[in-house]
Design a protein around this motif. Structure first.
Motif, PDB file in Angstrom:
ATOM      1  N   HIS A  67       0.832  -1.213   0.000  1.00 44.86           N
ATOM      2  CA  HIS A  67       0.000   0.000   0.000  1.00 44.86           C
ATOM      3  C   HIS A  67       0.863   1.258   0.000  1.00 44.86           C
ATOM      4  CE1 HIS A  67      -2.931   3.019   1.147  1.00 44.86           C
ATOM      5  NE2 HIS A  67      -2.214   3.297   2.222  1.00 44.86           N
ATOM      6  N   VAL A  68       1.887   1.264   0.836  1.00 44.93           N
ATOM      7  CA  VAL A  68       2.748   2.448   0.916  1.00 44.93           C
ATOM      8  C   VAL A  68       3.473   2.681  -0.405  1.00 44.93           C
ATOM      9  CG1 VAL A  68       4.792   3.420   2.024  1.00 44.93           C
ATOM     10  CG2 VAL A  68       3.046   2.289   3.409  1.00 44.93           C
ATOM     11  N   TYR A  69       4.068   1.634  -0.952  1.00 44.99           N
ATOM     12  CA  TYR A  69       4.828   1.799  -2.188  1.00 44.99           C
ATOM     13  C   TYR A  69       3.927   2.134  -3.383  1.00 44.99           C
ATOM     14  CZ  TYR A  69       9.103   0.232   0.083  1.00 44.99           C
ATOM     15  OH  TYR A  69      10.198   0.138   0.908  1.00 44.99           O
ATOM     16  N   LEU A  70       2.732   1.538  -3.427  1.00 40.01           N
ATOM     17  CA  LEU A  70       1.811   1.845  -4.524  1.00 40.01           C
ATOM     18  C   LEU A  70       1.268   3.272  -4.402  1.00 40.01           C
ATOM     19  CD1 LEU A  70      -0.092  -1.554  -4.721  1.00 40.01           C
ATOM     20  CD2 LEU A  70       1.390  -0.568  -6.493  1.00 40.01           C
ATOM     21  N   ALA A  71       1.026   3.711  -3.167  1.00 35.75           N
ATOM     22  CA  ALA A  71       0.607   5.102  -2.976  1.00 35.75           C
ATOM     23  C   ALA A  71       1.713   6.054  -3.401  1.00 35.75           C
ATOM     24  CB  ALA A  71       0.237   5.346  -1.510  1.00 35.75           C
ATOM     25  N   GLY A  72       2.952   5.719  -3.020  1.00 36.24           N
ATOM     26  CA  GLY A  72       4.092   6.549  -3.430  1.00 36.24           C
ATOM     27  C   GLY A  72       4.238   6.601  -4.935  1.00 36.24           C
ATOM     28  N   VAL A 184       1.997  10.454   8.989  1.00 30.71           N
ATOM     29  CA  VAL A 184       3.172  11.303   9.214  1.00 30.71           C
ATOM     30  C   VAL A 184       4.336  10.900   8.312  1.00 30.71           C
ATOM     31  CG1 VAL A 184       4.982  11.858  10.887  1.00 30.71           C
ATOM     32  CG2 VAL A 184       2.582  11.968  11.572  1.00 30.71           C
ATOM     33  N   THR A 185       4.604   9.598   8.253  1.00 29.41           N
ATOM     34  CA  THR A 185       5.770   9.142   7.481  1.00 29.41           C
ATOM     35  C   THR A 185       5.543   9.280   5.983  1.00 29.41           C
ATOM     36  OG1 THR A 185       4.953   6.853   7.659  1.00 29.41           O
ATOM     37  CG2 THR A 185       6.588   7.578   9.281  1.00 29.41           C
ATOM     38  N   LEU A 186       4.323   9.018   5.523  1.00 22.53           N
ATOM     39  CA  LEU A 186       4.072   9.145   4.087  1.00 22.53           C
ATOM     40  C   LEU A 186       4.041  10.610   3.658  1.00 22.53           C
ATOM     41  CD1 LEU A 186       3.641   7.729   1.448  1.00 22.53           C
ATOM     42  CD2 LEU A 186       1.197   7.532   1.974  1.00 22.53           C
ATOM     43  N   LYS A 205      10.780   4.394   2.077  1.00 30.40           N
ATOM     44  CA  LYS A 205      11.140   3.113   2.695  1.00 30.40           C
ATOM     45  C   LYS A 205      10.830   3.135   4.188  1.00 30.40           C
ATOM     46  CE  LYS A 205      15.107   0.052   3.494  1.00 30.40           C
ATOM     47  NZ  LYS A 205      16.565  -0.140   3.289  1.00 30.40           N
ATOM     48  N   GLU A 206      11.099   4.255   4.833  1.00 29.93           N
ATOM     49  CA  GLU A 206      10.796   4.366   6.259  1.00 29.93           C
ATOM     50  C   GLU A 206       9.299   4.252   6.506  1.00 29.93           C
ATOM     51  OE1 GLU A 206      11.133   7.572   9.958  1.00 29.93           O
ATOM     52  OE2 GLU A 206      12.246   7.926   8.107  1.00 29.93           O
ATOM     53  N   ALA A 207       8.495   4.870   5.639  1.00 29.50           N
ATOM     54  CA  ALA A 207       7.040   4.782   5.775  1.00 29.50           C
ATOM     55  C   ALA A 207       6.584   3.328   5.662  1.00 29.50           C
ATOM     56  CB  ALA A 207       6.361   5.637   4.703  1.00 29.50           C
ATOM     57  N   ALA A 208       7.169   2.589   4.720  1.00 25.63           N
ATOM     58  CA  ALA A 208       6.806   1.180   4.546  1.00 25.63           C
ATOM     59  C   ALA A 208       7.277   0.328   5.713  1.00 25.63           C
ATOM     60  CB  ALA A 208       7.383   0.654   3.239  1.00 25.63           C
ATOM     61  N   SER A 209       8.393   0.733   6.341  1.00 26.50           N
ATOM     62  CA  SER A 209       8.974  -0.072   7.422  1.00 26.50           C
ATOM     63  C   SER A 209       8.083  -0.094   8.663  1.00 26.50           C
ATOM     64  CB  SER A 209      10.361   0.460   7.795  1.00 26.50           C
ATOM     65  OG  SER A 209      10.275   1.689   8.509  1.00 26.50           O
ATOM     66  N   HIS A 210       7.144   0.839   8.778  1.00 28.26           N
ATOM     67  CA  HIS A 210       6.242   0.846   9.923  1.00 28.26           C
ATOM     68  C   HIS A 210       5.079  -0.125   9.747  1.00 28.26           C
ATOM     69  CE1 HIS A 210       8.039   4.154  12.191  1.00 28.26           C
ATOM     70  NE2 HIS A 210       8.259   4.748  11.032  1.00 28.26           N
ATOM     71  N   THR A 214       2.103  -2.283  12.248  1.00 26.46           N
ATOM     72  CA  THR A 214       0.655  -2.141  12.103  1.00 26.46           C
ATOM     73  C   THR A 214       0.011  -3.496  11.867  1.00 26.46           C
ATOM     74  OG1 THR A 214       0.924   0.088  11.188  1.00 26.46           O
ATOM     75  CG2 THR A 214      -1.167  -1.023  10.756  1.00 26.46           C
ATOM     76  N   ALA A 215       0.619  -4.308  10.993  1.00 23.66           N
ATOM     77  CA  ALA A 215       0.094  -5.642  10.689  1.00 23.66           C
ATOM     78  C   ALA A 215       0.094  -6.523  11.935  1.00 23.66           C
ATOM     79  CB  ALA A 215       0.913  -6.291   9.585  1.00 23.66           C
ATOM     80  N   THR A 216       1.165  -6.429  12.738  1.00 23.65           N
ATOM     81  CA  THR A 216       1.251  -7.231  13.962  1.00 23.65           C
ATOM     82  C   THR A 216       0.147  -6.846  14.939  1.00 23.65           C
ATOM     83  OG1 THR A 216       3.635  -7.555  13.735  1.00 23.65           O
ATOM     84  CG2 THR A 216       2.706  -7.781  15.944  1.00 23.65           C
ATOM     85  N   ALA A 217      -0.106  -5.561  15.072  1.00 26.45           N
ATOM     86  CA  ALA A 217      -1.158  -5.096  15.982  1.00 26.45           C
ATOM     87  C   ALA A 217      -2.534  -5.569  15.515  1.00 26.45           C
ATOM     88  CB  ALA A 217      -1.126  -3.577  16.080  1.00 26.45           C
ATOM     89  N   LEU A 218      -2.826  -5.385  14.230  1.00 28.20           N
ATOM     90  CA  LEU A 218      -4.126  -5.787  13.704  1.00 28.20           C
ATOM     91  C   LEU A 218      -4.315  -7.299  13.778  1.00 28.20           C
ATOM     92  CD1 LEU A 218      -4.391  -3.456  10.578  1.00 28.20           C
ATOM     93  CD2 LEU A 218      -5.636  -3.237  12.728  1.00 28.20           C
ATOM     94  N   ALA A 219      -3.306  -8.061  13.313  1.00 29.50           N
ATOM     95  CA  ALA A 219      -3.396  -9.523  13.312  1.00 29.50           C
ATOM     96  C   ALA A 219      -3.486 -10.061  14.739  1.00 29.50           C
ATOM     97  CB  ALA A 219      -2.199 -10.135  12.586  1.00 29.50           C
ATOM     98  N   GLY A 220      -2.754  -9.448  15.659  1.00 32.37           N
ATOM     99  CA  GLY A 220      -2.793  -9.892  17.050  1.00 32.37           C
ATOM    100  C   GLY A 220      -4.176  -9.729  17.660  1.00 32.37           C
ATOM    101  N   GLY A 221      -4.816  -8.602  17.381  1.00 30.26           N
ATOM    102  CA  GLY A 221      -6.152  -8.365  17.905  1.00 30.26           C
ATOM    103  C   GLY A 221      -7.163  -9.321  17.297  1.00 30.26           C
ATOM    104  N   ILE A 222      -7.053  -9.541  15.997  1.00 22.76           N
ATOM    105  CA  ILE A 222      -7.972 -10.471  15.317  1.00 22.76           C
ATOM    106  C   ILE A 222      -7.782 -11.881  15.841  1.00 22.76           C
ATOM    107  CG2 ILE A 222      -8.529 -11.527  13.094  1.00 22.76           C
ATOM    108  CD1 ILE A 222      -7.842  -8.822  11.784  1.00 22.76           C
TER     109      ILE A 222
END
Length: 229
Positions: A67-72, A184-186, A205-210, A214-222
């Motif tokens: 998503h980050v790279y495609l938006a960029g 903020v990063t994007l 790259k820094e924006a994508a590195s975050h 985010t995925a860990t937080a979302l997947a963990g909650g699910i």
């Protein structure tokens, strides 16, 4: 500087059956025999690589980084084409970005079918805010850029509330914070791109590195909500 207020391996318990070699001559009746006790069963092991929870986290990580790279790429193409959002190249970039949005929503829908469309509608809605920010900064329209930042602020709040309504294990404020960091990063990468600063590539790259966080937080909650390992 602006502030954007921001998913077994079954452990095999094998009982080892030991058999002694048969002797040619029968042992004397009064000769004591010794039986070797069977070993204790091993504790079940959790497969943290191929489990449903791990697969969800991996899929989310890949899609959110994309998503980050495609938006960029879409924003970069729009800038290269002078802000014309109707050129074939820009339209192709936007279509690829939207396909990614559909894929992210489908992944959420695989866990919560009723939430797939609301998620997609919400996720799609924040992308134009980045476009508006880019156009505002590139043309010197500070009011447009400031409104885009305000819209991203509001989106982070509403997206957090949406996710929390589906997955109560995910606090709305935590999801909001993840979206704030994404914005903020994007936005920093967009500023560098507009300025022609080579740091753009490192910032993207820094924006994508975050996104893994985010995925860990979302997947963990699910995973917690659905009882996944």
């Amino acid at each position: 500087m602006r502030k954007v207020t921001a998913f077994a391996g079954l452990g095999l318990a094998a009982a080892l059956v030991l058999s002694g070699c048969a002797a040619e001559a029968e042992a004397p009746a009064d000769e004591p025999t010794m039986e070797q006790p069977a070993p204790e069963a091993e504790a079940p092991m959790i497969d943290t690589v191929n489990s449903d929870g791990a697969n969800l986290r991996a899929a989310l990580t890949a899609l959110l980084a994309d998503h980050v790279y495609l938006a960029g790429a879409a924003i970069n193409q729009a800038l290269a084409d002078g802000g014309d959002l109707e050129t074939p190249a820009v339209q192709a970039a936007v279509a690829a970005l939207d396909e990614n949005s559909v894929e992210v929503a489908a992944l959420v829908g695989s866990a919560y079918p009723d939430a797939e469309q609301p998620f997609l509608d919400s996720w799609r809605s924040h992308i134009p805010f980045f476009v508006n920010y880019t156009l505002g900064q590139a043309t010197g329209d500070q009011e447009l850029a400031d409104q885009a930042v305000a819209d991203l602020n509001a989106y982070a709040v509403s997206f957090g509330e949406l996710i929390n309504s589906v997955v109560p294990e995910l606090p709305a404020e935590a999801v909001q914070a993840e979206l704030e960091m994404h914005a903020v990063t994007l936005l920093a990468a967009i500023d560098a791109n507009i300025a022609g600063d080579p740091a753009y590539f490192d910032l993207l790259k820094e924006a994508a590195s975050h996104m893994p966080m985010t995925a860990t937080a979302l997947a963990g909650g699910i995973a917690a909500n659905l009882g996944l390992q």
